[in-house]
Design a protein around this motif. Structure first.
Motif, short mmCIF file in Angstrom:
data_model
loop_
_atom_site.label_atom_id
_atom_site.label_comp_id
_atom_site.label_asym_id
_atom_site.label_seq_id
_atom_site.Cartn_x
_atom_site.Cartn_y
_atom_site.Cartn_z
N TYR A 93 0.66 -1.17 0.07
CA TYR A 93 0.01 0.17 -0.07
C TYR A 93 0.91 1.32 0.14
O TYR A 93 1.74 1.24 0.72
CB TYR A 93 -0.95 0.17 1.21
CG TYR A 93 -2.27 -0.78 0.82
CD1 TYR A 93 -3.37 0.17 0.83
CD2 TYR A 93 -2.32 -2.23 0.95
CE1 TYR A 93 -4.50 -0.68 0.13
CE2 TYR A 93 -3.56 -2.68 0.47
CZ TYR A 93 -4.54 -2.27 0.30
OH TYR A 93 -5.83 -2.66 -0.15
N PHE A 324 -17.07 2.63 2.42
CA PHE A 324 -15.62 3.01 2.22
C PHE A 324 -14.51 2.11 2.29
O PHE A 324 -13.63 2.24 1.47
CB PHE A 324 -15.36 4.17 3.57
CG PHE A 324 -13.96 4.78 3.29
CD1 PHE A 324 -13.50 5.40 2.64
CD2 PHE A 324 -13.03 4.25 4.57
CE1 PHE A 324 -12.13 5.97 2.64
CE2 PHE A 324 -11.95 4.91 4.58
CZ PHE A 324 -11.64 5.77 3.44
N VAL A 328 -11.69 1.25 -0.70
CA VAL A 328 -10.39 1.19 -0.40
C VAL A 328 -9.80 -0.35 -0.70
O VAL A 328 -8.61 -0.33 -1.14
CB VAL A 328 -10.02 1.55 1.02
CG1 VAL A 328 -8.47 1.65 1.19
CG2 VAL A 328 -10.53 3.18 1.27
N ALA A 334 -3.69 6.13 -3.83
CA ALA A 334 -4.43 7.19 -2.90
C ALA A 334 -5.96 7.42 -3.52
O ALA A 334 -6.90 7.69 -3.06
CB ALA A 334 -3.69 8.44 -3.01
N VAL A 337 -8.84 5.84 -2.28
CA VAL A 337 -9.62 6.42 -1.09
C VAL A 337 -10.75 7.17 -1.48
O VAL A 337 -11.73 7.28 -0.81
CB VAL A 337 -8.49 7.18 -0.44
CG1 VAL A 337 -9.19 8.15 0.89
CG2 VAL A 337 -7.32 6.11 0.32
N GLY A 340 -13.60 5.07 -2.48
CA GLY A 340 -14.09 4.64 -1.50
C GLY A 340 -15.20 5.47 -0.61
O GLY A 340 -16.13 5.32 -0.29
N LEU A 341 -14.68 6.69 -0.74
CA LEU A 341 -15.28 8.01 -0.03
C LEU A 341 -16.77 8.03 -1.14
O LEU A 341 -17.65 8.44 -0.57
CB LEU A 341 -14.83 9.29 -0.11
CG LEU A 341 -13.42 9.45 0.88
CD1 LEU A 341 -12.54 10.55 0.91
CD2 LEU A 341 -14.25 9.23 2.21
#
Length: 483
Positions: A93, A324, A328, A334, A337, A340-341
């Protein structure tokens, strides 16, 4: 080994013939293990590249077995945290410090789906849902065949250990002609989706995205917005037909090998909201997160809040966190993210809308309102548009996303959303009306039960696969392999 390659097809034929050469359950289990090892070995060039995968499997096996004898919640939390930490390190990651990464190349494909299986066995073993004697933990042979099943290794589906053990006990069954025909029909259907439909969608997406992702678009702002909308739709079509086609292929092959793999798609674009959408798209992933994250989260939150009126809003929070995390999980950079949001926000807004409409109209009134055709198609259009825009995160990186946002602006994004929503709702209405007309005339039923026509259709599909793949040179790779 690519699922669309001739080598894979020959590999499957050889495995199916060897598997069905004997009805001995032990013999068939060893054939499957050999097939799994050969398939996984095709992804590496040196034995050392398999070491992290084997270590992860051994670690997970030890944890799952240990939890069968544990009643400590602390032990369960430590086990889950250890497995996830090992997975995050192995998946490299982007937020990790460089000194945590292993200093050599190794196999990362399959780790995500192995993690789900290891966590499921650990949690269900701790809770008493499974025992060692009637689970894949009963022997290293069963454990490896469950966690490293070549059909599910790359992109799922996520099969529960209980279902695997039940299917394993029926491995002495004979493959009859009807099941063989159904299996081949399902496999060909999958190849049509992957090699024909998704290939065409990917071709369109590739050509559109060249302009959309260029630093200085040479078209007007309005045309750029429409091109982005078209690219988003083309990628969504590619994603669906590629992934669902892959599922058809592995489920069909599973039938030849005595396996009943779970279904992963159920007409997702007929959904009238994101909450319903995720009960139809990647269903085994959604079910896994519902069982092992959403439900425990709701129990934990519900135990701390005594006001019944607050419970629906706790669901909003639990949905946001669950989706979320699910978003992810799809990638290690990144931009996932952001994905996911968006997914968390989408399902939360969907839940808030349900709460608001239920309060305003009552349960019966909201249900009656939901039966209105115009509202249904509007909801389907909005759901498709939101998902199509959200999955932009799967085909851009952060600099490209920032540039895309700058070119579109808020106004362009709204126009793209509206264009996708309206266009999909209109096409869905036309499609449903045409199907209703054909069903009313009995055409579909007559076609479905004409044996000669079914075989002619299969032959035509094979020819279509050959024609399209020769035009595009090769079928697209499975997109979910990257996640």
């Amino acid at each position: 080994m690519s699922f669309t390659s001739l080598n894979f097809l020959l590999f499957v034929v050889a495995v199916a013939l060897l598997y069905n050469a004997s009805r001995s359950i032990l013999y068939r289990r060893w054939v499957l293990l050999a097939a799994n090892l050969i398939f996984i070995g095709s992804f590496v060039t040196q034995p050392l590249q398999l070491a992290p995968l084997l270590a992860f499997l051994g670690f997970g096996y030890a944890i799952a077995v240990a939890l069968l004898r544990q009643s400590s919640g602390f032990a369960l939390g430590l086990a889950i945290g250890s497995l996830i930490a090992a997975f995050v390190i192995l998946k490299r990651y982007s937020f990790l410090a460089g000194n945590l990464s292993l200093p050599f190349p190794y196999l990362e494909v399959g780790l995500s789906y192995i993690l789900f299986r290891l966590l499921q066995m650990a949690i269900d073993g701790y809770s008493g849902e499974i025992r060692r004697s009637d689970s894949p933990l009963q022997s290293p042979l069963s454990f490896l065949n469950y966690t490293c099943n070549f059909l599910c290794f790359v992109s799922g589906p996520i099969q529960r250990s209980q279902d695997f053990t039940e299917a394993e006990s029926r491995q002495a069954q004979v493959l009859d002609a009807d099941r063989a025909f159904a299996a081949f029909a399902r496999i060909i259907k999958g190849y049509i989706k992957v090699a024909v439909v998704s290939a065409i969608a990917f071709y369109l997406f590739t050509n559109l995205s060249e302009t959309v992702l260029s630093n200085k678009p040479v078209v007007s702002t309005f045309r750029f917005t429409l091109m982005y909308a078209a690219a988003a739709v083309a990628y969504t079509a590619y994603l669906y037909y590629n992934f669902s086609g892959y599922m058809d292929i592995v489920i069909g092959i599973g039938w030849l090998l005595g396996q009943e793999l779970p279904e992963n798609f159920d007409k997702p674009f007929s959904a009238r909201g994101l909450l319903e959408f995720w009960t139809r798209w990647h269903m085994t992933l959604s079910e896994w997160f519902k069982t092992y994250l959403f439900n425990p989260l709701m129990m934990a939150l519900g135990g701390r809040v005594t006001n019944p009126a607050a419970m629906p809003y706790l669901g909003v929070l639990a949905f946001f966190i669950t989706f979320f995390v699910m978003g992810v999980w799809h990638g290690s950079t990144a931009v996932f993210v952001i994905y996911g949001l968006l997914m968390g926000a989408g399902v939360s807004i969907n839940k808030l809308w349900q709460i608001y409409m239920t309060k305003r109209l009552g349960k019966k009134g909201y249900k009656a309102f939901g039966e209105r055709k115009l509202y249904q198609y509007a909801c389907r259009g909005v759901t498709f548009a939101y998902f199509s825009i959200a999955v932009t995160g799967l085909w851009v990186d952060m600099p490209q996303l920032a540039a895309l946002g700058g070119h579109l602006g808020l106004g362009g994004l709204v126009i793209a959303f509206a264009a996708i929503a309206f266009g999909f709702a209109f096409m869905a209405f036309i499609w449903d009306a045409a199907l209703a007309l054909l069903n009313g005339a009995g055409v579909v039923a007559r076609l479905a039960y004409a044996p000669a026509l079914r075989q002619f259709t299969l032959a035509g599909q094979v020819l279509a696969i050959l024609a399209i793949t020769s035009f595009f040179h090769k079928a697209p790779e499975f997109v979910y392999k990257a996640f």
